[in-house]
Design a protein around this motif. Structure first.
Motif, PDB file in Angstrom:
ATOM      1  N   GLN A  73     -52.948  90.457   7.811  1.00 30.77           N
ATOM      2  CA  GLN A  73     -51.523  90.630   7.389  1.00 30.77           C
ATOM      3  C   GLN A  73     -51.027  89.538   6.498  1.00 30.77           C
ATOM      4  OE1 GLN A  73     -49.100  91.050  10.959  1.00 30.77           O
ATOM      5  NE2 GLN A  73     -50.687  91.999  12.080  1.00 30.77           N
ATOM      6  N   PHE A  74     -51.821  88.433   6.310  1.00 31.06           N
ATOM      7  CA  PHE A  74     -51.248  87.278   5.434  1.00 31.06           C
ATOM      8  C   PHE A  74     -51.827  86.877   4.244  1.00 31.06           C
ATOM      9  CE2 PHE A  74     -50.157  82.817   5.133  1.00 31.06           C
ATOM     10  CZ  PHE A  74     -48.696  82.712   5.421  1.00 31.06           C
ATOM     11  N   TYR A  75     -52.978  87.617   3.838  1.00 30.54           N
ATOM     12  CA  TYR A  75     -53.579  87.295   2.825  1.00 30.54           C
ATOM     13  C   TYR A  75     -52.758  87.466   1.412  1.00 30.54           C
ATOM     14  CZ  TYR A  75     -57.236  87.250  -0.736  1.00 30.54           C
ATOM     15  OH  TYR A  75     -58.360  87.248  -1.804  1.00 30.54           O
ATOM     16  N   GLU A  76     -52.034  88.427   1.015  1.00 28.19           N
ATOM     17  CA  GLU A  76     -51.320  88.435   0.041  1.00 28.19           C
ATOM     18  C   GLU A  76     -50.206  87.466  -0.159  1.00 28.19           C
ATOM     19  OE1 GLU A  76     -52.259  90.024  -2.503  1.00 28.19           O
ATOM     20  OE2 GLU A  76     -53.753  91.315  -1.454  1.00 28.19           O
ATOM     21  N   LYS A  77     -49.702  87.030   0.956  1.00 29.35           N
ATOM     22  CA  LYS A  77     -48.379  86.108   1.135  1.00 29.35           C
ATOM     23  C   LYS A  77     -49.247  84.698   0.624  1.00 29.35           C
ATOM     24  CE  LYS A  77     -44.568  84.652   3.807  1.00 29.35           C
ATOM     25  NZ  LYS A  77     -43.739  84.935   5.057  1.00 29.35           N
ATOM     26  N   GLY A  78     -50.500  84.607   1.386  1.00 29.28           N
ATOM     27  CA  GLY A  78     -51.141  83.283   0.946  1.00 29.28           C
ATOM     28  C   GLY A  78     -51.508  83.235  -0.513  1.00 29.28           C
ATOM     29  N   LEU A  79     -51.970  84.010  -1.059  1.00 29.80           N
ATOM     30  CA  LEU A  79     -52.251  84.053  -2.512  1.00 29.80           C
ATOM     31  C   LEU A  79     -50.771  83.569  -3.102  1.00 29.80           C
ATOM     32  CD1 LEU A  79     -54.468  87.251  -3.221  1.00 29.80           C
ATOM     33  CD2 LEU A  79     -55.121  84.745  -3.117  1.00 29.80           C
ATOM     34  N   GLU A  80     -49.867  84.261  -2.944  1.00 30.07           N
ATOM     35  CA  GLU A  80     -48.433  83.875  -3.498  1.00 30.07           C
ATOM     36  C   GLU A  80     -48.300  82.677  -3.343  1.00 30.07           C
ATOM     37  OE1 GLU A  80     -45.652  86.824  -2.120  1.00 30.07           O
ATOM     38  OE2 GLU A  80     -46.644  88.528  -3.184  1.00 30.07           O
ATOM     39  N   VAL A  81     -48.248  82.124  -2.383  1.00 31.42           N
ATOM     40  CA  VAL A  81     -47.604  80.872  -2.076  1.00 31.42           C
ATOM     41  C   VAL A  81     -48.589  79.660  -2.622  1.00 31.42           C
ATOM     42  CG1 VAL A  81     -48.820  80.067   0.401  1.00 31.42           C
ATOM     43  CG2 VAL A  81     -46.273  79.196  -0.500  1.00 31.42           C
ATOM     44  N   ILE A  82     -49.969  80.004  -2.745  1.00 32.27           N
ATOM     45  CA  ILE A  82     -50.807  79.141  -3.522  1.00 32.27           C
ATOM     46  C   ILE A  82     -50.489  78.912  -4.863  1.00 32.27           C
ATOM     47  CG2 ILE A  82     -53.278  78.707  -4.302  1.00 32.27           C
ATOM     48  CD1 ILE A  82     -54.012  80.097  -1.440  1.00 32.27           C
ATOM     49  N   GLN A  83     -50.329  80.342  -5.462  1.00 33.35           N
ATOM     50  CA  GLN A  83     -49.788  80.409  -7.115  1.00 33.35           C
ATOM     51  C   GLN A  83     -48.599  79.613  -7.283  1.00 33.35           C
ATOM     52  OE1 GLN A  83     -50.621  84.610  -7.168  1.00 33.35           O
ATOM     53  NE2 GLN A  83     -51.870  84.261  -8.610  1.00 33.35           N
ATOM     54  N   GLU A  84     -47.557  79.641  -6.388  1.00 31.74           N
ATOM     55  CA  GLU A  84     -46.347  78.830  -6.468  1.00 31.74           C
ATOM     56  C   GLU A  84     -46.559  77.403  -6.256  1.00 31.74           C
ATOM     57  OE1 GLU A  84     -42.097  78.090  -6.894  1.00 31.74           O
ATOM     58  OE2 GLU A  84     -43.571  79.759  -7.439  1.00 31.74           O
ATOM     59  N   SER A  85     -47.274  76.851  -5.180  1.00 34.25           N
ATOM     60  CA  SER A  85     -47.463  75.528  -4.871  1.00 34.25           C
ATOM     61  C   SER A  85     -48.137  75.029  -6.280  1.00 34.25           C
ATOM     62  CB  SER A  85     -48.517  75.379  -4.068  1.00 34.25           C
ATOM     63  OG  SER A  85     -47.998  75.779  -2.724  1.00 34.25           O
ATOM     64  N   PHE A  86     -49.111  75.476  -7.099  1.00 34.54           N
ATOM     65  CA  PHE A  86     -49.612  75.109  -8.280  1.00 34.54           C
ATOM     66  C   PHE A  86     -48.453  74.827  -9.272  1.00 34.54           C
ATOM     67  CE2 PHE A  86     -54.122  76.736  -7.047  1.00 34.54           C
ATOM     68  CZ  PHE A  86     -54.614  75.476  -6.656  1.00 34.54           C
ATOM     69  N   HIS A  87     -47.616  76.128  -9.219  1.00 40.18           N
ATOM     70  CA  HIS A  87     -46.673  75.863 -10.443  1.00 40.18           C
ATOM     71  C   HIS A  87     -45.676  74.765 -10.034  1.00 40.18           C
ATOM     72  CE1 HIS A  87     -43.421  77.357 -12.899  1.00 40.18           C
ATOM     73  NE2 HIS A  87     -42.176  77.391 -11.950  1.00 40.18           N
ATOM     74  N   GLN A  88     -45.373  74.556  -8.808  1.00 39.37           N
ATOM     75  CA  GLN A  88     -44.361  73.484  -8.403  1.00 39.37           C
ATOM     76  C   GLN A  88     -45.004  72.148  -8.588  1.00 39.37           C
ATOM     77  OE1 GLN A  88     -41.259  73.609  -7.495  1.00 39.37           O
ATOM     78  NE2 GLN A  88     -41.308  75.960  -7.648  1.00 39.37           N
TER      79      GLN A  88
END
Length: 502
Positions: free
Chosen positions: A106-121
């Protein structure tokens, strides 16, 4: 944003320590550096300045990098609540409890999104990132939906340095085996090897270095020494064994109850540097002995760990210890366990709404578990009830779901900066309960408490050991020692000129 990723052939090979050292080395060279770990599994956590919760290792690494820790440095923290379930802390806030299977599904896609957002920030503020992996990158049953090793290296497009622990044995097999199990695209990211925890004469390993480089085609960037008592906070239960394994035999015998779901055991690390204190971890009633003091640390599952205490007969041992005049301290979950009653009003500790259990009963308090977790940094002074002077302030942080309500007036331990009373203090400090994590990292308080025990034993009081003054020094010492054993210019060249091999 440039970067590098530190992965390991297994858990507890020293990834966190290597990342901490690299953060300090790069900071010393004027690089604006950020640590990062996409997904951490640990009950040893850290509270950011804005009251958010991240893995403790990333908080310490941020300190080494001379920057303020943020949730973007560890966007996902998994805090085990049982052998099957973990609380998911997402961008610093607890959101849900999942089983391992539920989390993967249930969490994999959400995890990928927040990792990418973290690198952006992070890229907005920092020049470089040092990324930490977890466990091994070749856990075959987990690789297809992993969020913390080679998938992260690919998302960040950074080179990977593989760390292996020679102290545990099998270093050649662990390195070659890991590389063989990587997919071809994943292996292209591995740009260097580091051998960690080496003891003895390095010249005896020169043939081993040559063999590894010839066999793998990957340079060995350093053979790092085994560094004992490095004073860098540990991350997980494996670190407990390592840090407290070679304990000295001091005059003061302090027994720490090793709860199955222990959290924030870094609360106890300052005692390692008190020359006359011996720390013992106690798991069973027959290990209890006759300590001078007992500490019940924090826990991610108070009611389950209270059940464990009773099954082991430790509840009776703790009560008898107190009744015979021994000192007892409960921190966070340990404070709750020492109370009279615990009510899981929201079902957040056990999953059963309004479940009620009796505590050990040494503190006249009732704990109620609510929905919302409290996470905050805290400053306090001694409550007037203690009789201690208010000249020294105390600092720490709070992470807890429940609140404890004391049934007696005039027995608080601390007065928080906002004026609220906190904790429990009675019998001239013979029994103390507090939600303040890192209580014993306050040098003046730790010494005051130890002197109470020393005097009771007929020993002379000791001067305060200024452990906190060593904090910056320990980072610089670690960085200097690590850099001396690294091919530092080659490592920097790998970062600067990185491009995946064709």
């Amino acid at each position: 944003m440039k970067g590098i990723m530190i992965q390991g052939t297994a858990s507890d090979v020293g990834k966190s320590l290597v990342v901490t050292a690299l953060c300090r080395i790069l900071s010393n060279e004027g690089v604006k550096i950020a640590p990062f770990k996409s997904q951490n599994m640990s009950n040893n956590s850290y509270v950011t300045v804005d009251g958010k919760e991240i893995g403790r290792a990333q908080g310490i690494q941020a300190e080494a990098a001379r920057t303020e820790a943020t949730v973007w440095m560890n966007p996902i923290l998994l805090k085990p609540r049982s052998h099957q379930d973990s609380e998911v802390v997402y961008l610093g806030k607890a959101i849900e409890t999942f089983s391992g299977r539920e989390y993967r599904e249930q969490f994999y896609e959400k995890g990928l999104e927040v990792i990418q957002e973290s690198f952006h920030q992070l890229s907005k503020e920092f020049e470089m990132v040092v990324i930490e992996g977890a466990g091994s990158p070749v856990e075959i049953n987990l690789k297809d939906r992993e969020l913390v090793n080679m998938k992260v290296a690919a998302l960040a497009d950074v080179p990977v340095i593989l760390v292996a622990d020679i102290d545990r044995g099998g270093v050649f097999a662990s390195i070659v085996g890991t590389l063989e199990l990587l997919d071809p695209e994943e292996r292209k990211h591995v740009a260097g090897l580091i051998i960690n925890k080496f003891r003895g004469d390095i010249t005896l390993f020169e043939d081993g270095i040559q063999w590894l480089e010839e066999k793998t085609g990957i340079p060995v960037l350093g053979v790092l020494p085994y560094i004992d008592h490095h004073m860098i906070d540990g991350e997980d239960s494996l670190s407990i064994a390592g840090q407290f394994a070679n304990q000295k035999q001091g005059n003061l015998d302090v027994a720490v109850i090793h709860l199955p779901f222990i959290s924030n055991y870094s609360d106890l690390e300052p005692f390692l540097y008190e020359e006359d204190v011996s720390i013992r971890w106690v798991r069973k009633g027959d290990e209890f002995g006759a300590p001078d003091a007992v500490i019940i640390p924090g826990t991610k599952s108070t009611i389950q760990d209270l059940k464990f205490l009773r099954e082991q007969g430790l509840d009776v041992k703790i009560k008898n210890h107190f009744e015979s005049g021994g000192f007892t301290v409960g921190i966070c979950g340990g404070y709750q366990i020492l109370g009279e009653e615990i009510v899981d009003e929201a079902g957040t500790d056990t999953g059963i709404v309004n479940r009620m259990v009796q505590g050990i009963g040494l503190i006249p308090g009732k704990t109620i578990f609510f929905h919302e977790k409290e996470t905050t940094r805290a400053r306090a002074s001694y409550h007037e009830n203690t009789g201690f002077p208010k000249t020294h302030g105390l600092e720490g942080y709070e992470i807890h779901l429940g609140n404890t309500f004391i049934k007696k007036n005039g027995c608080s331990f601390l007065r928080l900066e906002d004026g609220k009373e906190e904790g429990y203090f009675q019998n001239h400090g013979q029994i103390i309960g507090s939600y303040l994590h890192h209580l014993f990292h306050n040098d003046e308080w730790r010494n005051r408490w130890l002197n109470l025990i020393r005097i009771q034993k007929g020993l002379p009081p000791q001067e305060t050991r200024k452990i906190q003054e060593f904090k910056g020094e320990r980072f610089d010492t670690l960085a200097s020692e690590m850099k001396r054993h690294l091919k530092w210019e080659l490592l920097k060249e790998i970062i600067e000129k990185w491009s995946p091999k064709e």
